[in-house]
Design a protein around this motif. Structure first.
Motif, PDB file in Angstrom:
ATOM      1  N   PRO A 157     -58.323  74.669 -38.696  1.00 36.28           N
ATOM      2  CA  PRO A 157     -59.723  74.235 -38.891  1.00 36.28           C
ATOM      3  C   PRO A 157     -59.983  72.844 -38.319  1.00 36.28           C
ATOM      4  CG  PRO A 157     -58.515  74.232 -40.981  1.00 36.28           C
ATOM      5  CD  PRO A 157     -57.608  74.847 -39.964  1.00 36.28           C
ATOM      6  N   ILE A 158     -61.126  72.684 -37.709  1.00 31.41           N
ATOM      7  CA  ILE A 158     -61.479  71.408 -37.077  1.00 31.41           C
ATOM      8  C   ILE A 158     -61.487  70.281 -38.102  1.00 31.41           C
ATOM      9  CG2 ILE A 158     -63.348  70.147 -35.922  1.00 31.41           C
ATOM     10  CD1 ILE A 158     -64.022  72.749 -34.493  1.00 31.41           C
ATOM     11  N   SER A 159     -61.920  70.573 -39.323  1.00 33.73           N
ATOM     12  CA  SER A 159     -61.977  69.537 -40.359  1.00 33.73           C
ATOM     13  C   SER A 159     -60.611  69.275 -40.978  1.00 33.73           C
ATOM     14  CB  SER A 159     -62.969  69.939 -41.452  1.00 33.73           C
ATOM     15  OG  SER A 159     -62.562  71.146 -42.059  1.00 33.73           O
ATOM     16  N   GLU A 163     -57.726  65.733 -46.832  1.00 34.06           N
ATOM     17  CA  GLU A 163     -58.165  64.393 -46.445  1.00 34.06           C
ATOM     18  C   GLU A 163     -57.487  63.393 -47.365  1.00 34.06           C
ATOM     19  OE1 GLU A 163     -62.376  64.918 -46.858  1.00 34.06           O
ATOM     20  OE2 GLU A 163     -62.393  64.190 -48.921  1.00 34.06           O
ATOM     21  N   VAL A 178     -60.116  69.058 -48.344  1.00 34.15           N
ATOM     22  CA  VAL A 178     -61.229  68.578 -47.528  1.00 34.15           C
ATOM     23  C   VAL A 178     -62.546  68.833 -48.243  1.00 34.15           C
ATOM     24  CG1 VAL A 178     -62.464  68.927 -45.352  1.00 34.15           C
ATOM     25  CG2 VAL A 178     -59.984  68.897 -45.376  1.00 34.15           C
ATOM     26  N   THR A 179     -63.406  67.822 -48.263  1.00 32.84           N
ATOM     27  CA  THR A 179     -64.705  67.962 -48.923  1.00 32.84           C
ATOM     28  C   THR A 179     -65.830  68.204 -47.914  1.00 32.84           C
ATOM     29  OG1 THR A 179     -64.989  65.553 -48.850  1.00 32.84           O
ATOM     30  CG2 THR A 179     -64.037  66.504 -50.857  1.00 32.84           C
ATOM     31  N   ILE A 180     -65.526  68.204 -46.639  1.00 34.45           N
ATOM     32  CA  ILE A 180     -66.548  68.436 -45.607  1.00 34.45           C
ATOM     33  C   ILE A 180     -66.838  69.926 -45.528  1.00 34.45           C
ATOM     34  CG2 ILE A 180     -67.058  68.244 -43.143  1.00 34.45           C
ATOM     35  CD1 ILE A 180     -65.059  65.901 -43.074  1.00 34.45           C
ATOM     36  N   GLU A 181     -68.112  70.287 -45.546  1.00 31.01           N
ATOM     37  CA  GLU A 181     -68.506  71.687 -45.397  1.00 31.01           C
ATOM     38  C   GLU A 181     -68.331  72.097 -43.941  1.00 31.01           C
ATOM     39  OE1 GLU A 181     -69.675  73.989 -47.597  1.00 31.01           O
ATOM     40  OE2 GLU A 181     -69.198  72.579 -49.204  1.00 31.01           O
ATOM     41  N   PRO A 182     -67.639  73.218 -43.687  1.00 30.97           N
ATOM     42  CA  PRO A 182     -67.516  73.660 -42.301  1.00 30.97           C
ATOM     43  C   PRO A 182     -68.870  74.065 -41.748  1.00 30.97           C
ATOM     44  CG  PRO A 182     -66.475  75.222 -43.806  1.00 30.97           C
ATOM     45  CD  PRO A 182     -66.956  74.068 -44.622  1.00 30.97           C
ATOM     46  N   ARG A 183     -69.164  73.646 -40.531  1.00 34.82           N
ATOM     47  CA  ARG A 183     -70.445  73.999 -39.921  1.00 34.82           C
ATOM     48  C   ARG A 183     -70.299  74.004 -38.408  1.00 34.82           C
ATOM     49  NH1 ARG A 183     -71.972  68.246 -41.576  1.00 34.82           N
ATOM     50  NH2 ARG A 183     -71.913  67.144 -39.587  1.00 34.82           N
TER      51      ARG A 183
END
Length: 201
Positions: A157-159, A163, A178-183
């Motif tokens: 995954p890019i993210s 983290e 990771v807390t970033i939503e994949p988009r």
């Protein structure tokens, strides 16, 4: 230049013979693909045969072909690709080997042939998960020792997976999911009527 490349091609075919799976010439460069079983023997031949004399390994990198050709690729997923230089003949060749098992990519190490490949193979292991049998010290070189996964694989995954942040209560760095939503971000293209027309105002 074409005559020199033709001579190199002939020398490669004579020296490697049926160990060559494919030999392609494009953009003034030659790429030789060999089977994993012939990899070390072929590399040693490339170094030691006086018709070739590839005394220097300039680079080795891993490649993940899983999405190559927008999914049209039907071959093995992982490859190790080396860039070799002959100072005696002033020519170069690209040597490629595919790992037989996509789930556990494994090829032999070239550290007994070119000592400087040590860190390049560690990088290919770290980023792509390619294992090099016989490597004297195969461990991560760019990512953290606790890193999970191999970040240059096409399915990573890019993210990322985790983290890190500083926790003031624990007074140390902690890892968390990771807390970033994949988009997926698709850029919006805007064109004006006179876009790019420098002659009219």
């Amino acid at each position: 230049m074409a005559g020199k490349l033709e001579q190199l091609k002939n020398n490669l075919e004579a020296a490697l013979g049926n160990r060559i799976v494919s030999l392609t010439q494009a953009l003034g460069e030659i790429t030789v693909v060999v089977n994993a079983d012939d990899y070390v023997i072929a590399a040693r031949t490339l170094r030691d045969d006086p018709r070739l004399a590839f005394s220097q390994l300039m680079d080795l990198c891993g490649v993940d072909y899983s999405t190559y050709g927008e999914g049209a690729w039907r071959g093995k997923r992982f490859a190790a690709t080396s860039q070799l230089l002959s100072m005696e003949h002033n020519w170069r060749v690209r040597l490629r080997v595919f790992a037989e098992d996509d789930e556990f990519p494994l090829v032999e190490t070239l550290t007994t042939i070119w000592a400087n490949v040590n860190w390049y193979e560690r990088e290919a292991f770290d980023l792509f998960g390619i294992m090099f049998a016989g490597h004297p010290d195969l461990r991560r070189i760019l990512t953290d020792y606790g890193f999970i996964g191999h970040p240059f694989r096409k399915d990573f995954p890019i993210s990322g997976q985790v983290e890190m942040r500083y926790d003031p209560q624990q007074k140390r760095i902690v890892y968390q999911p990771v807390t970033i939503e994949p988009r997926e971000i698709t850029p919006r293209v805007i064109r004006e009527d006179q876009y790019g027309d420098l002659g009219r105002h």
